[in-house]
Design an enzyme around this catalytic site. Structure first.
Site, PDB file in Angstrom:
ATOM      1  N   GLY A   1       0.769  -1.016   0.081  1.00 14.51           N
ATOM      2  CA  GLY A   1      -0.025   0.042  -0.043  1.00 14.51           C
ATOM      3  C   GLY A   1       0.896   1.416   0.007  1.00 14.51           C
ATOM      4  O   GLY A   1       1.888   1.141   0.100  1.00 14.51           O
TER       5      GLY A   1
ATOM      6  N   SER B   1       2.665   4.947   0.874  1.00 11.15           N
ATOM      7  CA  SER B   1       3.132   5.188   2.250  1.00 11.15           C
ATOM      8  C   SER B   1       2.059   5.894   3.139  1.00 11.15           C
ATOM      9  O   SER B   1       1.258   6.870   2.615  1.00 11.15           O
ATOM     10  CB  SER B   1       4.224   6.328   1.775  1.00 11.15           C
ATOM     11  OG  SER B   1       4.667   6.698   3.129  1.00 11.15           O
ATOM     12  N   GLY B   2       2.138   5.632   4.395  1.00  8.29           N
ATOM     13  CA  GLY B   2       1.086   6.113   5.424  1.00  8.29           C
ATOM     14  C   GLY B   2      -0.414   5.328   5.194  1.00  8.29           C
ATOM     15  O   GLY B   2      -1.268   5.481   5.914  1.00  8.29           O
TER      16      GLY B   2
ATOM     17  N   GLY C   1      -0.820   2.512   6.566  1.00 11.16           N
ATOM     18  CA  GLY C   1      -1.177   1.670   7.860  1.00 11.16           C
ATOM     19  C   GLY C   1      -0.263   0.513   8.256  1.00 11.16           C
ATOM     20  O   GLY C   1      -0.568  -0.165   8.844  1.00 11.16           O
ATOM     21  N   LYS C   2       0.726   0.230   7.099  1.00  7.50           N
ATOM     22  CA  LYS C   2       1.361  -1.200   7.396  1.00  7.50           C
ATOM     23  C   LYS C   2       1.928  -1.160   8.569  1.00  7.50           C
ATOM     24  O   LYS C   2       1.877  -2.191   9.259  1.00  7.50           O
ATOM     25  CB  LYS C   2       2.322  -1.335   6.039  1.00  7.50           C
ATOM     26  CG  LYS C   2       1.755  -1.323   4.695  1.00  7.50           C
ATOM     27  CD  LYS C   2       2.728  -1.159   3.730  1.00  7.50           C
ATOM     28  CE  LYS C   2       3.380  -0.172   3.368  1.00  7.50           C
ATOM     29  NZ  LYS C   2       2.892   1.325   3.277  1.00  7.50           N
TER      30      LYS C   2
ATOM     31  N   GLU D   1       9.625  -3.527   5.786  1.00  8.38           N
ATOM     32  CA  GLU D   1      10.752  -2.947   5.076  1.00  8.38           C
ATOM     33  C   GLU D   1      12.188  -3.649   5.308  1.00  8.38           C
ATOM     34  O   GLU D   1      12.926  -2.717   5.222  1.00  8.38           O
ATOM     35  CB  GLU D   1      10.804  -1.223   5.118  1.00  8.38           C
ATOM     36  CG  GLU D   1       9.288  -0.755   5.070  1.00  8.38           C
ATOM     37  CD  GLU D   1       9.082  -0.411   3.578  1.00  8.38           C
ATOM     38  OE1 GLU D   1       9.757  -0.427   2.668  1.00  8.38           O
ATOM     39  OE2 GLU D   1       7.733  -0.269   3.524  1.00  8.38           O
TER      40      GLU D   1
HETATM   41  N1  LIG Z   1       2.551   7.410  16.773  1.00  6.88           N
HETATM   42  C1  LIG Z   1       1.858   8.003  16.069  1.00  6.88           C
HETATM   43  N2  LIG Z   1       0.932   8.822  16.325  1.00  6.88           N
HETATM   44  C2  LIG Z   1       0.185   9.637  15.531  1.00  6.88           C
HETATM   45  N3  LIG Z   1       0.100   9.181  14.157  1.00  6.88           N
HETATM   46  C3  LIG Z   1       0.793   8.150  13.507  1.00  6.88           C
HETATM   47  C4  LIG Z   1       1.765   7.596  14.560  1.00  6.88           C
HETATM   48  N4  LIG Z   1       2.412   6.807  13.648  1.00  6.88           N
HETATM   49  C5  LIG Z   1       1.869   6.678  12.492  1.00  6.88           C
HETATM   50  N5  LIG Z   1       1.175   7.678  12.611  1.00  6.88           N
HETATM   51  C6  LIG Z   1       0.066   7.879  11.291  1.00  6.88           C
HETATM   52  O1  LIG Z   1      -0.582   6.756  11.028  1.00  6.88           O
HETATM   53  C7  LIG Z   1      -0.686   6.680   9.520  1.00  6.88           C
HETATM   54  C8  LIG Z   1      -0.104   5.268   9.085  1.00  6.88           C
HETATM   55  O2  LIG Z   1       1.242   5.318   9.456  1.00  6.88           O
HETATM   56  P1  LIG Z   1       2.125   3.789   9.001  1.00  6.88           P
HETATM   57  O3  LIG Z   1       3.474   4.111   9.673  1.00  6.88           O
HETATM   58  O4  LIG Z   1       1.309   2.749   9.580  1.00  6.88           O
HETATM   59  O5  LIG Z   1       2.211   3.855   7.736  1.00  6.88           O
HETATM   60  P2  LIG Z   1       2.975   2.702   6.813  1.00  6.88           P
HETATM   61  O6  LIG Z   1       2.054   2.021   5.526  1.00  6.88           O
HETATM   62  O7  LIG Z   1       3.827   1.981   7.424  1.00  6.88           O
HETATM   63  O8  LIG Z   1       3.741   4.118   5.692  1.00  6.88           O
HETATM   64  P3  LIG Z   1       5.336   3.874   5.156  1.00  6.88           P
HETATM   65  O9  LIG Z   1       5.108   2.875   3.821  1.00  6.88           O
HETATM   66  O10 LIG Z   1       5.633   5.215   4.751  1.00  6.88           O
HETATM   67  O11 LIG Z   1       6.076   3.082   6.208  1.00  6.88           O
HETATM   68  C9  LIG Z   1       0.065   7.763   9.090  1.00  6.88           C
HETATM   69  O12 LIG Z   1      -0.863   8.782   8.459  1.00  6.88           O
HETATM   70  C10 LIG Z   1       1.000   8.378  10.046  1.00  6.88           C
HETATM   71  O13 LIG Z   1       1.042   9.747   9.860  1.00  6.88           O
HETATM   72 MG   LIG Z   2       5.939   1.978   7.642  1.00 12.43          MG
END
Ligand SMILES: Nc1ncnc2c1ncn2[C@@H]1O[C@H](COP(=O)(O)OP(=O)(O)OP(=O)(O)O)[C@@H](O)[C@H]1O
Ligand SMILES: [Mg+2]
Length: 599
Positions: free
Chosen positions: A376, A378-379, A381-382, A506
């Site tokens: 998915g 970036s962001g 929720g993974k 990752e």
């Molecule tokens: N500790 C936190 N407090 C508040 N919001 C958060 C926190 N951690 C992540 N988020 C928010 O939650 C959402 C999902 O974040 P997440 O890190 O799960 O994304 P991801 O899919 O792993 O992205 P990436 O591929 O960039 O690693 C994002 O919008 C992020 O801003």
């Molecule tokens: Mg991530």
């Protein structure tokens, strides 16, 4: 107003006693301190009355009574020895308390839940454990005992003075009351100032800790001057507050001096009149003046004590606040034994910020011993799904199960023991490479097993090239290693943990294509007989997954194998196209890739 001040003071005193209690000094030690305080106070109380006796005897008989001189010296010596030993005992309690509270703060802080650390500057627990405990120790070790023995001396001296000459005492009392009324508002102002100083100092500490932790970012963006300018404001505030404190101190010191001198003059004038009228002896007047010191010195001591008490009460309050935070451990049931099984997310609702849900009704199944990939944007929720699986955060509603049991039924320790994480930002701790590899491992690991894992993680060559090999220090945050080396250490660490659930966030993003290709085999071996959940922006990592979840807008919008998704999901195709363009730079076989990404 006065009632409020008294209640406030009692509260602070109670808070301090509670903290002393943490030191668990034991009744014996406290009794010894109490007795020695009384002994010290008695010595300073006896001194003037004995001097009075000595002078009156000498002036009546015309010769020095040597036995009285001997007793006087013995009393003084006894008092000094008692005070000295008491100082040691009180210091012992203070230091024991320092160690015990620090240990308690650390034991508490380390078990606080992840959201606490999200919302608190990382210097905060350090500031509690180092600065606040030091302030508390200061007041306990240096001011507490003098306060107690000063109080005894003061009260007893006033009683003795009253017996010696009540009129002179009444005059003394009136003078002291006036001095007291002048100093109270000044002391209140000092208290207020010291609170502001402590707050400003805590801000300063947080600010510089954070900036120095991110020194590379600061330097890369030439943000040194900006950082200095920002800290200048806090420093200026601290300077202004310090100046205000000094101003008050500068007013207080002459007032205290003047109070002592004028009290002395008033007593001398009034006392001399009474001596000349034959109402009291010259010995009584001298004794009176000596007792006066017994009153004035504790009073000066009290102003210090109260100022320190205020600071210590503030520090104790902050320490207590931290100690009263809810630990993540407290939600445990911990009666269940771990059994591997399918992991399911059932109607999981989760939000970081109130009213902004990240997941509304998330349903997913991670079949036992399969490799599942999360993809998915970036962001999407993974990483958050990994955080939920590790129980760093609690879902607002819904459940996460393994087999028939909710993962929340296990004790945290037991659950996390069975889940290994290779995190997105692969942090390392200060210590040797070996310390980092064996982090949290309970059982001893043989050199052979260690070498096997190091080999599988493609680390053998690298470790051979560095002096001291496995024992080489890596520095805080692993700054002495490259991103890929850190990732390989993180992979080896997870291999050593050998847990039935493996989360790879990752895990191979920093590796070059050749190393990744080699490691892929090791990762595949690692995935055998365990549920492996991977998140990756690289096609090569997800392509052979048994099941791929495509996440978008907090929901699973498609699921299946790579081939299936290439046929059914436009969004997946879109993602793959982007991954493909990224992969071209990694020298992988373009024809083979072309075939893989064509629907
Ligand atoms: N500790 C936190 N407090 C508040 N919001 C958060 C926190 N951690 C992540 N988020 C928010 O939650 C959402 C999902 O974040 P997440 O890190 O799960 O994304 P991801 O899919 O792993 O992205 P990436 O591929 O960039 O690693 C994002 O919008 C992020 O801003
Ligand atoms: Mg991530």
């Amino acid at each position: 107003m006065r009632f409020y001040v008294t209640v406030n003071l009692m509260d602070k005193f109670k808070r301090l006693l509670k903290i002393i209690n943490y030191a668990n000094p034991g009744k014996g030690l406290l009794t010894a301190i109490g007795l020695l305080s009384v002994l010290g106070a008695t010595s300073s109380l006896l001194f003037p009355v004995m001097t009075q006796k000595l002078i009156d005897l000498a002036s009546n008989s015309g010769q020095l009574p040597t036995e009285w001189i001997g007793i006087l010296i013995a009393v003084l010596l006894g008092g000094s020895v008692a005070s000295g030993y008491n100082f040691f005992l009180v210091g012992k309690v203070g230091n024991r308390m320092l160690v015990n509270i620090r240990a308690k703060i650390l034991a508490k802080a380390i078990y606080l839940p992840v959201p606490y650390f999200d919302n608190t500057p990382s210097a905060e627990p350090a500031s509690r454990a180092v600065n606040d405990t030091e302030i508390i120790n200061g007041v306990v070790s240096q001011h507490f005992e003098p306060f107690i023995s000063g109080l005894i001396t003061l009260v007893a001296s006033l009683v003795i003075l009253w017996i010696l000459d009540w009129q002179l005492t009444a005059v003394l009392f009136a003078t002291l009351m006036i001095a007291f009324l002048i100093t109270v508002p000044i002391a209140a102002k000092l208290t207020q100032l010291s609170k502001s100083v402590q707050k400003e100092e805590a801000n300063f500490l947080s600010f510089i800790t954070e900036r120095f932790a991110q020194i590379r970012l600061i330097k890369a963006y030439n943000a040194e001057q900006e950082t200095l300018a920002k800290s200048q404001q806090t420093l200026t505030n601290l300077y202004d507050l310090g100046l205000k404190e000094v101003r008050i101190g500068a007013i207080m010191a002459p007032i205290a001096g003047m109070t002592i001198i004028s009290t002395l003059i008033i007593i001398l004038v009034f006392g001399a009149t009474r001596v000349s009228q034959g109402e009291i002896t010259i010995g009584t007047l001298i004794a009176f003046i000596l007792y006066l010191f017994n009153i004035v010195f504790p009073l000066i001591q009290f102003t210090y004590f109260f100022a320190e008490l205020n600071k210590a009460a503030g520090a104790a309050e902050r320490v207590e606040e931290l100690l009263e935070e809810t630990s993540e451990q407290s939600t445990n049931k911990g009666e269940l034994c771990f059994k591997p099984g399918d992991i399911t997310l059932q109607n999981v609702h989760f939000n970081f910020e109130p009213k902004v849900p990240l997941f509304k009704r998330l349903n997913m199944v991670f079949p036992k011993n399969k490799k599942i990939a999360l993809v998915g944007a970036s962001g999407a929720g993974k990483s958050t799904i990994f955080n939920l699986l590790l129980r760093f955060y609690q879902p607002g509603s819904g459940n996460i199960k393994i087999g028939d049991h909710s993962i929340f039924e296990f004790s945290l320790e037991d659950w996390r023991k069975h889940v290994a994480l290779i995190a997105q930002d692969t942090p390392l701790l200060s210590g040797s490479i070996k310390d980092n590899l064996t982090l949290g491992l309970r059982q001893e690991i043989s050199q052979r097993d260690l070498e096997k894992v190091i080999d599988a993680a493609e680390l053998t060559e690298f470790i051979k090239t560095i002096p001291n090999g496995l024992e080489a220090p890596v520095g805080e945050k692993g700054v002495k290693l490259s991103g890929g080396q850190k990732q390989r250490i993180a992979i080896a660490r997870a291999m050593l943990q050998d847990s039935p659930v493996l989360l790879c966030d990752e895990a191979t993003s920093n590796l070059d294509a050749t190393t990744e290709h080699k490691l892929q085999q090791a990762m595949n071996n690692l995935a055998v007989n365990r549920t492996t959940i991977v998140s990756a922006h690289r096609l090569s990592t997800v392509i052979d997954a048994d099941l791929i979840y495509v996440l978008k807008g907090g929901n699973v919008i498609a699921e299946g194998t790579h081939e299936g998704l290439m046929k059914n999901s436009d969004y997946y195709q879109e993602l793959v196209k982007h991954q493909f363009s990224a992969l071209k730079t990694n020298n992988e076989n373009p024809q083979q890739l072309e075939a893989l990404v064509t629907p």
